[in-house]
Design a protein around this motif. Structure first.
Motif, PDB file in Angstrom:
ATOM      1  N   ASN A 163     -14.783  19.503  33.208  1.00 16.74           N
ATOM      2  CA  ASN A 163     -14.291  20.229  32.040  1.00 16.74           C
ATOM      3  C   ASN A 163     -13.903  21.661  32.417  1.00 16.74           C
ATOM      4  O   ASN A 163     -12.845  22.165  32.035  1.00 16.74           O
ATOM      5  CB  ASN A 163     -15.362  20.227  30.956  1.00 16.74           C
ATOM      6  CG  ASN A 163     -14.818  20.397  29.551  1.00 16.74           C
ATOM      7  OD1 ASN A 163     -15.391  19.929  28.583  1.00 16.74           O
ATOM      8  ND2 ASN A 163     -13.693  21.083  29.410  1.00 16.74           N
ATOM      9  N   SER A 164     -14.743  22.298  33.207  1.00 17.98           N
ATOM     10  CA  SER A 164     -14.475  23.667  33.640  1.00 17.98           C
ATOM     11  C   SER A 164     -13.222  23.741  34.512  1.00 17.98           C
ATOM     12  O   SER A 164     -12.443  24.695  34.416  1.00 17.98           O
ATOM     13  CB  SER A 164     -15.682  24.223  34.389  1.00 17.98           C
ATOM     14  OG  SER A 164     -15.429  25.516  34.886  1.00 17.98           O
ATOM     15  N   ASN A 165     -13.025  22.744  35.379  1.00 14.31           N
ATOM     16  CA  ASN A 165     -11.854  22.754  36.255  1.00 14.31           C
ATOM     17  C   ASN A 165     -10.558  22.760  35.463  1.00 14.31           C
ATOM     18  O   ASN A 165      -9.603  23.467  35.804  1.00 14.31           O
ATOM     19  CB  ASN A 165     -11.893  21.537  37.187  1.00 14.31           C
ATOM     20  CG  ASN A 165     -12.868  21.715  38.330  1.00 14.31           C
ATOM     21  OD1 ASN A 165     -13.203  22.831  38.709  1.00 14.31           O
ATOM     22  ND2 ASN A 165     -13.337  20.615  38.883  1.00 14.31           N
ATOM     23  N   VAL A 166     -10.502  21.960  34.406  1.00 14.75           N
ATOM     24  CA  VAL A 166      -9.299  21.940  33.572  1.00 14.75           C
ATOM     25  C   VAL A 166      -9.126  23.295  32.878  1.00 14.75           C
ATOM     26  O   VAL A 166      -8.057  23.902  32.917  1.00 14.75           O
ATOM     27  CB  VAL A 166      -9.373  20.803  32.538  1.00 14.75           C
ATOM     28  CG1 VAL A 166      -8.174  20.868  31.601  1.00 14.75           C
ATOM     29  CG2 VAL A 166      -9.436  19.443  33.232  1.00 14.75           C
ATOM     30  N   ALA A 167     -10.193  23.772  32.251  1.00  6.80           N
ATOM     31  CA  ALA A 167     -10.108  25.001  31.459  1.00  6.80           C
ATOM     32  C   ALA A 167      -9.786  26.219  32.309  1.00  6.80           C
ATOM     33  O   ALA A 167      -9.092  27.141  31.844  1.00  6.80           O
ATOM     34  CB  ALA A 167     -11.415  25.222  30.701  1.00  6.80           C
ATOM     35  N   ARG A 168     -10.270  26.226  33.547  1.00 12.51           N
ATOM     36  CA  ARG A 168     -10.070  27.407  34.389  1.00 12.51           C
ATOM     37  C   ARG A 168      -8.591  27.659  34.686  1.00 12.51           C
ATOM     38  O   ARG A 168      -8.197  28.792  34.972  1.00 12.51           O
ATOM     39  CB  ARG A 168     -10.866  27.253  35.687  1.00 12.51           C
ATOM     40  CG  ARG A 168     -10.763  28.394  36.654  1.00 12.51           C
ATOM     41  CD  ARG A 168     -11.220  29.729  36.081  1.00 12.51           C
ATOM     42  NE  ARG A 168     -10.970  30.806  37.023  1.00 12.51           N
ATOM     43  CZ  ARG A 168      -9.791  31.403  37.186  1.00 12.51           C
ATOM     44  NH1 ARG A 168      -8.751  31.068  36.423  1.00 12.51           N
ATOM     45  NH2 ARG A 168      -9.633  32.359  38.076  1.00 12.51           N
ATOM     46  N   HIS A 169      -7.759  26.634  34.594  1.00  8.96           N
ATOM     47  CA  HIS A 169      -6.323  26.839  34.778  1.00  8.96           C
ATOM     48  C   HIS A 169      -5.691  27.472  33.541  1.00  8.96           C
ATOM     49  O   HIS A 169      -4.616  28.079  33.633  1.00  8.96           O
ATOM     50  CB  HIS A 169      -5.652  25.503  35.104  1.00  8.96           C
ATOM     51  CG  HIS A 169      -5.999  24.984  36.473  1.00  8.96           C
ATOM     52  ND1 HIS A 169      -7.212  24.402  36.761  1.00  8.96           N
ATOM     53  CD2 HIS A 169      -5.305  25.005  37.633  1.00  8.96           C
ATOM     54  CE1 HIS A 169      -7.240  24.079  38.033  1.00  8.96           C
ATOM     55  NE2 HIS A 169      -6.101  24.434  38.588  1.00  8.96           N
ATOM     56  N   ILE A 170      -6.365  27.356  32.406  1.00 13.49           N
ATOM     57  CA  ILE A 170      -5.863  27.933  31.152  1.00 13.49           C
ATOM     58  C   ILE A 170      -6.372  29.356  30.959  1.00 13.49           C
ATOM     59  O   ILE A 170      -5.672  30.204  30.408  1.00 13.49           O
ATOM     60  CB  ILE A 170      -6.293  27.051  29.962  1.00 13.49           C
ATOM     61  CG1 ILE A 170      -5.742  25.632  30.132  1.00 13.49           C
ATOM     62  CG2 ILE A 170      -5.847  27.643  28.635  1.00 13.49           C
ATOM     63  CD1 ILE A 170      -6.269  24.646  29.105  1.00 13.49           C
ATOM     64  N   PHE A 171      -7.594  29.620  31.425  1.00 13.54           N
ATOM     65  CA  PHE A 171      -8.240  30.910  31.201  1.00 13.54           C
ATOM     66  C   PHE A 171      -8.470  31.628  32.532  1.00 13.54           C
ATOM     67  O   PHE A 171      -8.961  31.035  33.499  1.00 13.54           O
ATOM     68  CB  PHE A 171      -9.593  30.720  30.511  1.00 13.54           C
ATOM     69  CG  PHE A 171      -9.503  30.063  29.172  1.00 13.54           C
ATOM     70  CD1 PHE A 171      -9.255  30.823  28.034  1.00 13.54           C
ATOM     71  CD2 PHE A 171      -9.639  28.694  29.024  1.00 13.54           C
ATOM     72  CE1 PHE A 171      -9.160  30.231  26.781  1.00 13.54           C
ATOM     73  CE2 PHE A 171      -9.552  28.089  27.784  1.00 13.54           C
ATOM     74  CZ  PHE A 171      -9.302  28.857  26.657  1.00 13.54           C
ATOM     75  N   GLY A 172      -8.154  32.906  32.563  1.00 14.99           N
ATOM     76  CA  GLY A 172      -8.480  33.722  33.717  1.00 14.99           C
ATOM     77  C   GLY A 172      -9.903  34.242  33.643  1.00 14.99           C
ATOM     78  O   GLY A 172     -10.559  34.182  32.597  1.00 14.99           O
ATOM     79  N   THR A 173     -10.381  34.758  34.744  1.00  7.67           N
ATOM     80  CA  THR A 173     -11.666  35.447  34.817  1.00  7.67           C
ATOM     81  C   THR A 173     -11.416  36.845  35.379  1.00  7.67           C
ATOM     82  O   THR A 173     -10.336  37.130  35.899  1.00  7.67           O
ATOM     83  CB  THR A 173     -12.648  34.694  35.716  1.00  7.67           C
ATOM     84  OG1 THR A 173     -12.048  34.482  37.011  1.00  7.67           O
ATOM     85  CG2 THR A 173     -13.004  33.336  35.120  1.00  7.67           C
ATOM     86  N   LEU A 174     -12.403  37.718  35.260  1.00  6.47           N
ATOM     87  CA  LEU A 174     -12.212  39.078  35.769  1.00  6.47           C
ATOM     88  C   LEU A 174     -12.027  39.052  37.281  1.00  6.47           C
ATOM     89  O   LEU A 174     -11.077  39.627  37.819  1.00  6.47           O
ATOM     90  CB  LEU A 174     -13.400  39.952  35.375  1.00  6.47           C
ATOM     91  CG  LEU A 174     -13.601  40.118  33.868  1.00  6.47           C
ATOM     92  CD1 LEU A 174     -14.895  40.867  33.568  1.00  6.47           C
ATOM     93  CD2 LEU A 174     -12.407  40.839  33.239  1.00  6.47           C
ATOM     94  N   TYR A 175     -12.948  38.415  37.967  1.00  3.31           N
ATOM     95  CA  TYR A 175     -12.844  38.132  39.387  1.00  3.31           C
ATOM     96  C   TYR A 175     -13.178  36.648  39.547  1.00  3.31           C
ATOM     97  O   TYR A 175     -13.568  35.965  38.600  1.00  3.31           O
ATOM     98  CB  TYR A 175     -13.852  38.943  40.202  1.00  3.31           C
ATOM     99  CG  TYR A 175     -13.410  40.349  40.558  1.00  3.31           C
ATOM    100  CD1 TYR A 175     -13.086  40.697  41.868  1.00  3.31           C
ATOM    101  CD2 TYR A 175     -13.324  41.353  39.587  1.00  3.31           C
ATOM    102  CE1 TYR A 175     -12.696  41.983  42.207  1.00  3.31           C
ATOM    103  CE2 TYR A 175     -12.932  42.647  39.907  1.00  3.31           C
ATOM    104  CZ  TYR A 175     -12.618  42.961  41.225  1.00  3.31           C
ATOM    105  OH  TYR A 175     -12.237  44.233  41.549  1.00  3.31           O
TER     106      TYR A 175
END
Length: 516
Positions: free
Chosen positions: A50-62
């Motif tokens: 689930n995180s792998n899919v979402a991480r392409h949609i949402f950025g992180t600070l680092y």
């Protein structure tokens, strides 16, 4: 013999296959996942797929690379306040949310505070693991580009944990209910959601101007391992996760794809749920005794499980920390069922007239981990061989098992894998940063472990920290709440048309992937 139940959600019991050779579409990569996702709201996400899919949609600070290096994403600078409890990030200029609004420090602060808001009752990785580990207090926008994350106490690995929090956009989320937010992500990353067909696929496209290797990513849900392999060899998918051991030679001989193996950092274990509620269940009282937990360590033949069911040779893990950071003087528990029986006798659980010591439920999800259904059946049989009457309950992963895990109600025995890292032993250990941590599915509360976190915060040198870590790892090995298994290897099937290399931490990131 262990009793076996399969619990499948009706919506997930059948596989919906989408027609068409998507992998042949220009500038598109198709990934075959073994389990469905449950949400595209960052705060409730609690599984790696689930995180792998979402991480392409949402950025992180680092972000942290697979080798443990810090890489800037939405931010370009970090300052830490003198007391070690304020982390001040400076955002890049010109950032934009997927709704067209400018992304500012206010949005970043909102992303943290929304995940922590008790009214939202989120139980995902961000509130349940990251925030409980760093003692998150609040986040605040200092100006348009600077956001400060406030901790309750200094933490030597806070930076790496904060790097897991996905940033989303305040105005859009303030206008949505939680149910709406689960299906309508408004992100800050290089891809936006085009379509999500639950149980079938998630389609993403790159936002205008994104620096990525391919324009489109399609994540297909293909629970059956043999079907994933067939779709890969047919050219309908480009990358598949969790290649089954019996499919590896076939894929490698296909001429169109190959299996790309990597030693992963995920720690596989059988958890002992030690909650007061679970102690009232059959067998729940027995495992409250560390002598019983220790006895059961000797009952499971982990190297044979690895070689026979997972197609790799392994050394059994000694605890919660990946090998490069583990206690240097602890040896893995050997397989010794006779000793297991002796210790169970001494602990006050002799075999009865029917040969049974006690009954106990053993719960597991299906399809998420490498050959997981066969692994848990083997473990149940081995526990049965030393006198336990095991009620093995195999459940559908995303809609049945994950909610039980999130609520910390799996058990009394349960099978799970916890993602780890190589850059710090403390990262692995923060699954148990506090008794009430969302990832302390065991409810273990030994003060010889939990009281030592204060000592780590006050340590004045790396040597002192390492000594405390080793003492904690010894307690975990002797009396802890995990039946130690193995560090899962990861086998990815990769089409010859794709340039992509897997990471050891199961993060399937395709930002730099390209097509040949």
């Amino acid at each position: 013999m262990p009793r076996l139940h399969h619990m499948l959600a009706a919506s997930a019991a059948s596989l919906a296959l989408t027609t068409g050779a998507f992998a042949q579409v220009e500038n598109t990569i198709v990934v075959g996942l073994s389990t469905d996702i449950s949400t595209l709201d960052p705060a409730p996400i609690s599984s790696r797929d689930n995180s792998n899919v979402a991480r392409h949609i949402f950025g992180t600070l680092y972000t942290m690379s697979g080798s443990g290096e810090a890489v800037p994403v939405l931010a370009n600078n970090l300052e830490i306040t003198e007391d070690g409890m304020g982390y001040i990030y400076t955002l890049n200029e010109g950032l934009t949310c997927h709704d067209g609004e400018a992304l500012t420090a206010e949005d970043a602060a909102y992303s943290f505070n929304r995940a922590a808001d008790p009214e939202n009752a989120f139980t995902g990785n961000t509130p349940g693991f990251v925030f409980s580990s760093i003692d998150f207090q609040s986040a605040e926008a200092l100006d348009e580009l600077r956001v400060q994350v406030n901790l309750g106490a200094p933490n030597p690995i806070a930076f790496g944990l904060i790097a897991e929090v996905m940033i989303h956009c305040m105005d859009s989320y303030e206008a949505m209910t939680l149910d709406e937010a689960a299906s309508n992500p408004v992100g800050s990353g290089p891809y936006r959601l085009v379509e999500w067909r639950r149980g079938s696929e998630v389609v993403l496209e790159a936002v205008e101007g994104a620096d990525v290797g391919v324009q489109n990513i399609i994540w297909r849900i293909i629970p059956e391992a043999s079907t994933r392999a067939a779709e890969l060899m047919a050219g309908n998918v480009d990358i598949i996760t969790n290649v089954a051991p019996d499919q590896m030679d076939v894929i490698n001989a296909s001429g169109v794809a190959e299996v790309n193996p990597i030693q992963g950092t995920r720690r596989m274990y059988v958890g002992f749920n030690l909650s007061e509620t679970m102690a009232q269940e059959p067998g729940g009282d027995a495992i409250q005794d560390p002598n019983v937990r220790r006895a059961l360590q000797y009952a499971v033949d982990v190297p044979t499980i690895c070689s026979a069911l997972l197609n790799f040779e392994c050394e059994r893990m000694t605890g919660i920390v990946n090998p490069s950071n583990a206690h240097p003087d602890i040896e893995p528990y050997p397989y010794d069922p006779e000793l297991a029986e002796q210790l169970l006798d001494e602990a006050g659980w002799p075999r009865g007239d029917d040969g049974t010591r006690f009954s106990i439920a053993f719960q597991a999800g299906q399809g998420r981990y490498l050959n997981d259904a066969n692994v848990v059946q083997a473990i149940a049989q081995m526990l049965g061989d030393v006198g336990l009457d095991v009620d093995l309950q195999i459940m559908e992963w995303s809609s049945v098992y994950i909610p039980i895990i999130r609520e910390r109600n799996a058990g009394p025995l349960y099978f799970i894998g916890s993602g780890g890292a190589l850059w710090s032993p403390l990262y692995d250990m923060t699954d148990l940063a506090a008794v009430d941590s969302g990832t302390n599915y065991t409810h273990w509360d030994d003060p010889r472990w939990f009281d030592r976190w204060e000592d780590i915060r006050n340590a004045e040198s790396e040597e002192e920290t390492r000594q405390i870590v080793n003492e904690m790892l010894q307690v975990f090995y002797d009396d802890g709440p995990w039946l130690h298994l193995y560090f899962q290897p990861d086998f990815y099937g990769v089409s010859n048309r794709v340039n992509w290399s897997p990471r050891p931490d199961e993060k399937v990131y395709l930002f730099d992937a390209t097509l040949n």
